[in-house]
Enzyme design. Sequence first.
Site, PDB file in Angstrom:
ATOM      1  NE  ARG A  98     -53.550  32.123 -65.019  1.00 42.38           N
ATOM      2  CZ  ARG A  98     -53.733  31.010 -64.300  1.00 42.38           C
ATOM      3  NH1 ARG A  98     -54.813  30.837 -63.566  1.00 42.38           N
ATOM      4  NH2 ARG A  98     -52.827  30.056 -64.305  1.00 42.38           N
TER       5      ARG A  98
ATOM      6  CG  PHE B  86     -57.936  25.526 -64.312  1.00 43.73           C
ATOM      7  CD1 PHE B  86     -58.216  26.840 -64.002  1.00 43.73           C
ATOM      8  CD2 PHE B  86     -56.637  25.196 -64.677  1.00 43.73           C
ATOM      9  CE1 PHE B  86     -57.235  27.811 -64.064  1.00 43.73           C
ATOM     10  CE2 PHE B  86     -55.641  26.172 -64.746  1.00 43.73           C
ATOM     11  CZ  PHE B  86     -55.950  27.480 -64.437  1.00 43.73           C
ATOM     12  N   GLY B  87     -57.406  22.547 -62.699  1.00 45.51           N
ATOM     13  CA  GLY B  87     -56.104  22.108 -62.195  1.00 45.51           C
ATOM     14  C   GLY B  87     -56.151  21.694 -60.735  1.00 45.51           C
TER      15      GLY B  87
ATOM     16  CG  ASN C 217     -53.062  25.285 -76.784  1.00 51.36           C
ATOM     17  OD1 ASN C 217     -53.665  25.830 -77.692  1.00 51.36           O
ATOM     18  ND2 ASN C 217     -51.792  24.913 -76.894  1.00 51.36           N
ATOM     19  CG  ASN C 218     -55.825  26.199 -68.936  1.00 51.18           C
ATOM     20  OD1 ASN C 218     -56.986  26.526 -68.791  1.00 51.18           O
ATOM     21  ND2 ASN C 218     -55.114  25.571 -68.017  1.00 51.18           N
TER      22      ASN C 218
ATOM     23  CG  ASP D 259     -45.048  27.827 -67.204  1.00 54.83           C
ATOM     24  OD1 ASP D 259     -45.983  27.090 -67.568  1.00 54.83           O
ATOM     25  OD2 ASP D 259     -43.960  27.354 -66.826  1.00 54.83           O
ATOM     26  CB  THR D 260     -49.362  28.668 -63.336  1.00 58.07           C
ATOM     27  OG1 THR D 260     -49.791  29.923 -63.874  1.00 58.07           O
ATOM     28  CG2 THR D 260     -49.845  28.552 -61.893  1.00 58.07           C
TER      29      THR D 260
ATOM     30  CG  ASP E 230     -58.301  26.289 -58.984  1.00 55.87           C
ATOM     31  OD1 ASP E 230     -57.212  26.705 -58.568  1.00 55.87           O
ATOM     32  OD2 ASP E 230     -58.916  26.823 -59.930  1.00 55.87           O
TER      33      ASP E 230
HETATM   34  P1  ITT Z   1     -50.701  26.490 -71.237  1.00 54.25           P
HETATM   35  O1  ITT Z   1     -49.283  26.005 -71.062  1.00 54.25           O
HETATM   36  O2  ITT Z   1     -51.280  26.188 -72.574  1.00 54.25           O
HETATM   37  O3  ITT Z   1     -50.859  27.938 -70.839  1.00 54.25           O
HETATM   38  P2  ITT Z   1     -51.271  24.630 -69.061  1.00 54.25           P
HETATM   39  O4  ITT Z   1     -52.556  24.113 -68.488  1.00 54.25           O
HETATM   40  O5  ITT Z   1     -50.252  23.642 -69.547  1.00 54.25           O
HETATM   41  O6  ITT Z   1     -51.644  25.692 -70.185  1.00 54.25           O
HETATM   42  P3  ITT Z   1     -49.365  25.568 -67.048  1.00 54.25           P
HETATM   43  O7  ITT Z   1     -48.241  24.807 -67.653  1.00 54.25           O
HETATM   44  O8  ITT Z   1     -49.103  26.978 -66.657  1.00 54.25           O
HETATM   45  O9  ITT Z   1     -50.638  25.587 -67.993  1.00 54.25           O
HETATM   46  O10 ITT Z   1     -49.963  24.841 -65.779  1.00 54.25           O
HETATM   47  C1  ITT Z   1     -49.227  24.025 -64.927  1.00 54.25           C
HETATM   48  C2  ITT Z   1     -50.153  23.186 -64.105  1.00 54.25           C
HETATM   49  O11 ITT Z   1     -50.708  23.971 -63.060  1.00 54.25           O
HETATM   50  C3  ITT Z   1     -51.334  22.546 -64.842  1.00 54.25           C
HETATM   51  O12 ITT Z   1     -51.543  21.273 -64.287  1.00 54.25           O
HETATM   52  C4  ITT Z   1     -52.496  23.467 -64.514  1.00 54.25           C
HETATM   53  O13 ITT Z   1     -53.719  22.759 -64.501  1.00 54.25           O
HETATM   54  C5  ITT Z   1     -52.118  23.947 -63.123  1.00 54.25           C
HETATM   55  N1  ITT Z   1     -52.606  25.316 -62.886  1.00 54.25           N
HETATM   56  C6  ITT Z   1     -52.222  26.436 -63.540  1.00 54.25           C
HETATM   57  N2  ITT Z   1     -52.892  27.494 -63.081  1.00 54.25           N
HETATM   58  C7  ITT Z   1     -53.720  27.036 -62.101  1.00 54.25           C
HETATM   59  C8  ITT Z   1     -54.679  27.632 -61.276  1.00 54.25           C
HETATM   60  O14 ITT Z   1     -54.954  28.932 -61.347  1.00 54.25           O
HETATM   61  N3  ITT Z   1     -55.336  26.864 -60.409  1.00 54.25           N
HETATM   62  C9  ITT Z   1     -55.084  25.540 -60.319  1.00 54.25           C
HETATM   63  N4  ITT Z   1     -54.209  24.891 -61.080  1.00 54.25           N
HETATM   64  C10 ITT Z   1     -53.525  25.624 -61.977  1.00 54.25           C
END
Ligand code: ITT
Length: 200
Positions: free
Chosen positions: A184, A155-156, A8-9, A68-69, A158
């Site tokens: 990614r 985002f997140g 959903n991101n 998942d990250t 970054d």
């Molecule tokens: P989905 O589960 O719907 O894919 P999400 O935003 O919940 O989307 P994650 O659980 O993988 O995705 O993300 C875990 C956290 O890490 C979340 O706070 C993201 O904003 C952050 N994140 C993920 N990828 C990132 C990136 O490439 N750069 C910075 N922050 C990232």
Amino acid sequence: MELVFATNNQHKILEIKNAIGDYYQIISLSEAGIEEEIPEDFDTLEENASQKAQYIFDKYGGNCIADDTGLEVDALEGRPGVFSARYSKMGNLQFPEMEANKGNIKKLLIELENREIRTARFRTVIALILNERKYLFEGIIHGSILYKASGSEGFGYDPVFQPTGFDKSFAEMDLNEKNMISHRAIASRKLVDFLKTCNI
Ligand code: ITT
């Protein structure tokens, strides 16, 4: 080939389309007409990525991917890791009223206050379901956590993550620059290489 991306991101969709969109047609959930939260109940990236891809496959069929990250910070023994999204809503220090990304960054900077060792890594696991079989691809980038947020791209986390060998944060890079080196993008390239070996 079409691949539904179980996320959903919207930022992730842009990054994956930028990374592999020349090879495969990435369909977002909204493009597939799917509007729902996808569960991620486990405590490893591998299991969560698998669960997200499996959930969409079970409900809608077709080949799909999920990512998942986590941000793994050495001084915090690898936290927030798989809990990166919920970080500011967990534990003793919480910012429930703040928008999640802002709260997460604020908590991270407070937890690392006065810490000189600021090394960290982003780790992404992409799960692919192809012809009903599951495959995992990992991407890691090393870097460090800045003392304050910088930049407005991405985002997140970054704005506070500076990859090793660069003098700017991910949020100071445009999409193409981040995608040359990111966790990614690395996982995405492994996915493309795999699909090519399958002649897909
Ligand atoms: P989905 O589960 O719907 O894919 P999400 O935003 O919940 O989307 P994650 O659980 O993988 O995705 O993300 C875990 C956290 O890490 C979340 O706070 C993201 O904003 C952050 N994140 C993920 N990828 C990132 C990136 O490439 N750069 C910075 N922050 C990232």
